[in-house]
Motif scaffolding. Structure first.
Motif, mmCIF file in Angstrom:
data_model
loop_
_atom_site.group_PDB
_atom_site.id
_atom_site.type_symbol
_atom_site.label_atom_id
_atom_site.label_comp_id
_atom_site.label_asym_id
_atom_site.label_seq_id
_atom_site.Cartn_x
_atom_site.Cartn_y
_atom_site.Cartn_z
ATOM 1 N N ARG A 93 81.477 59.926 85.266
ATOM 2 C CA ARG A 93 81.843 60.751 84.098
ATOM 3 C C ARG A 93 83.464 60.532 83.894
ATOM 4 N NH1 ARG A 93 78.077 64.322 82.478
ATOM 5 N NH2 ARG A 93 76.017 64.367 83.811
ATOM 6 N N LEU A 94 83.943 60.555 85.016
ATOM 7 C CA LEU A 94 85.354 60.358 84.879
ATOM 8 C C LEU A 94 85.900 59.125 84.228
ATOM 9 C CD1 LEU A 94 86.639 61.741 88.541
ATOM 10 C CD2 LEU A 94 87.167 62.735 86.230
ATOM 11 N N ALA A 95 85.147 57.934 84.535
ATOM 12 C CA ALA A 95 85.269 56.747 83.841
ATOM 13 C C ALA A 95 85.210 56.870 82.274
ATOM 14 C CB ALA A 95 84.479 55.699 84.334
ATOM 15 N N PHE A 96 84.147 57.749 81.923
ATOM 16 C CA PHE A 96 83.769 58.140 80.366
ATOM 17 C C PHE A 96 84.689 58.658 79.980
ATOM 18 C CE2 PHE A 96 79.140 56.564 80.432
ATOM 19 C CZ PHE A 96 79.046 55.686 79.404
ATOM 20 N N ASP A 97 85.327 59.689 80.569
ATOM 21 C CA ASP A 97 86.312 60.791 80.140
ATOM 22 C C ASP A 97 87.573 59.960 79.858
ATOM 23 O OD1 ASP A 97 84.811 62.820 80.286
ATOM 24 O OD2 ASP A 97 85.525 63.638 82.191
ATOM 25 N N ARG A 98 87.914 58.931 80.811
ATOM 26 C CA ARG A 98 89.178 58.028 80.361
ATOM 27 C C ARG A 98 88.875 57.149 79.593
ATOM 28 N NH1 ARG A 98 92.692 55.248 85.377
ATOM 29 N NH2 ARG A 98 94.329 54.708 84.046
ATOM 30 N N LEU A 99 87.875 56.599 79.339
ATOM 31 C CA LEU A 99 87.539 55.708 78.252
ATOM 32 C C LEU A 99 87.709 56.336 76.821
ATOM 33 C CD1 LEU A 99 86.643 52.914 76.966
ATOM 34 C CD2 LEU A 99 84.363 53.549 77.648
ATOM 35 N N ALA A 100 86.893 57.653 76.678
ATOM 36 C CA ALA A 100 87.102 58.243 75.636
ATOM 37 C C ALA A 100 88.522 58.694 75.029
ATOM 38 C CB ALA A 100 86.202 59.642 75.592
ATOM 39 N N HIS A 101 89.356 59.190 76.140
ATOM 40 C CA HIS A 101 90.736 59.578 75.765
ATOM 41 C C HIS A 101 91.392 58.416 75.405
ATOM 42 C CE1 HIS A 101 94.756 61.252 76.428
ATOM 43 N NE2 HIS A 101 94.888 60.300 77.215
ATOM 44 N N HIS A 102 91.325 57.340 75.959
ATOM 45 C CA HIS A 102 92.171 56.168 75.438
ATOM 46 C C HIS A 102 91.599 55.685 74.003
ATOM 47 C CE1 HIS A 102 94.201 54.947 79.333
ATOM 48 N NE2 HIS A 102 93.644 55.900 79.587
ATOM 49 N N LEU A 103 90.409 55.703 73.744
ATOM 50 C CA LEU A 103 89.793 55.122 72.440
ATOM 51 C C LEU A 103 90.332 56.420 71.394
ATOM 52 C CD1 LEU A 103 86.028 53.790 72.912
ATOM 53 C CD2 LEU A 103 87.980 52.733 72.252
ATOM 54 N N SER A 104 90.425 57.407 71.747
ATOM 55 C CA SER A 104 90.649 58.421 70.677
ATOM 56 C C SER A 104 92.441 58.351 70.488
ATOM 57 C CB SER A 104 90.891 59.968 71.353
ATOM 58 O OG SER A 104 91.662 60.249 72.469
ATOM 59 N N ALA A 105 93.048 57.364 71.300
ATOM 60 C CA ALA A 105 94.403 56.946 70.856
ATOM 61 C C ALA A 105 94.411 55.701 70.401
ATOM 62 C CB ALA A 105 95.215 57.313 72.113
ATOM 63 N N ALA A 106 93.289 54.933 70.197
ATOM 64 C CA ALA A 106 93.557 53.283 69.835
ATOM 65 C C ALA A 106 93.857 53.555 68.264
ATOM 66 C CB ALA A 106 91.850 53.009 69.745
ATOM 67 N N ASN A 107 94.538 52.239 67.947
ATOM 68 C CA ASN A 107 94.936 51.858 66.420
ATOM 69 C C ASN A 107 93.949 51.052 65.828
ATOM 70 O OD1 ASN A 107 97.287 51.935 64.912
ATOM 71 N ND2 ASN A 107 97.132 49.710 64.859
ATOM 72 N N ASN A 108 93.080 50.746 66.614
ATOM 73 C CA ASN A 108 91.843 49.898 65.746
ATOM 74 C C ASN A 108 90.483 50.195 66.396
ATOM 75 O OD1 ASN A 108 92.508 48.650 68.160
ATOM 76 N ND2 ASN A 108 92.483 46.762 67.461
#
Length: 336
Positions: A57-72
């Motif tokens: 769950r923490l891995a998914f939270d981190r992945l979702a957080h980084h993707l929400s700041a993705a430029n592409n």
């Protein structure tokens, strides 16, 4: 006259009785120890499974957080870091579209800071002047407002150039054809704060820009600072008793690092499933131009599997699975 002698029999246990009592006591102790060991094992197993669940769950939270700041929109990659372009499968449910993948990982540009405005080499200290950057240029000056939320860690003048280079910052400069010129930042020059509204810093590149950039007056050339990142599942010790799959986060992926260099990544979870296909959890769905990452990650608690029966081991007792859809910062978008 005869005297009567009264004799009394002393109470005791026979050998047979003692043997029976000892046998019963042994059975009681054995059962008690068995229950105690089973309880301790179940407690340990549950704690390990809960840790696996938390890791996922923490891995998914981190992945979702980084993707929400993705430029592409994220690009799928394989275990060697190369781009994955297939297979492409048509889907009709829940929506009509296509799904590309699965793949071991994905990479994307995460926005670190914006907006920054390029200074024209031809007209200093004027963010609104027309300008041209030659393809051979190895540094640029950029403005950012003093009284805005624009902030980038380490994006301040420093003598320790390595602290900037190690961050993997990349400047994206828009071109007329809709693409971007990319340059990796290696150091930051002195900041000029004399302007009433703007800060100005010099960004030094690892190599020449490689493309000519032009813009007109009163059309500020707005640029952004990004960092190429990746999430990747890597299989370890294949075919051995210690085989496992790790979900890794690579902080910098441009240029692509040595994927086996432990200093270049962080292990988010080391209990990803090792069965066929479980090391390829990522895909990209395209629903009429609206693209988003899909991920199905399955963790398997392996520390307690040796004493659990095979049927139980294959059920929910030792694994946990999550399926999520992860949109990027710019959605919908049809190009990377």
């Amino acid at each position: 006259m005869k005297t009567k002698h009264h004799t009394s029999r002393e109470a005791g246990f026979t050998l047979v009785e003692m043997s029976m009592y000892m046998l019963i006591a042994s059975l009681v102790v054995s059962l008690s120890l068995s229950f105690l060991m089973s309880g301790a094992s179940l407690t340990t197993k549950n704690l390990n499974i809960n840790r696996s669940h938390d890791d996922l769950r923490l891995a998914f939270d981190r992945l979702a957080h980084h993707l929400s700041a993705a430029n592409n929109v994220a690009t799928l990659i394989d275990s060697a870091g190369d781009t994955v372009s297939g297979p492409v499968t048509a889907v009709t449910s829940p929506m009509v579209g296509t799904v590309t993948g699965p793949a071991q990982g994905l990479k994307f540009d995460r926005v670190i800071g914006e907006p920054f405005v390029l200074e024209s080499p031809q007209t200093a200290n004027n963010p609104l002047a027309a300008g041209t950057l030659a393809s051979t240029i190895t540094s640029v000056n950029v403005f950012y407002p003093k009284h805005s939320l624009t902030h980038v860690a380490h994006l301040t003048p420093t003598a320790a150039a390595a602290s900037v280079a190690n961050e993997g910052y990349i400047i994206l400069i828009p071109l007329l054809n809709g693409t971007f010129a990319r340059a990796r930042i290696t150091s930051i020059g002195a900041r000029n704060s004399s302007h009433a509204v703007w800060h100005k810093v010099q960004l030094n590149f690892a190599a020449p820009l490689g493309q000519t950039v032009t813009w007109a007056a009163n059309q500020p050339q707005v640029v952004k600072i990004v960092r190429s990142e990746a999430f990747l599942v890597m299989r370890m010790n294949a075919g051995t008793s210690t085989e496992r799959c790790e979900l890794r986060y690579y902080k910098g992926f441009d240029p692509m690092p040595v994927l086996t260099d432990a200093s270049k990544y962080t292990v988010l979870c080391d209990q990803i499933g090792i069965r066929t296909g479980e090391d390829k959890p990522f895909s990209v769905a395209d629903y009429n131009g609206d693209r988003l990452v899909q991920s199905t990650l399955r963790v398997r608690e392996r520390n307690s599997t040796q004493w659990i029966g095979s049927d139980v081991n294959e059920s929910f007792y030792t694994y946990f699975q999550l399926h999520v859809n992860l949109p990027s910062r710019f959605r919908p978008r049809t190009t990377n």
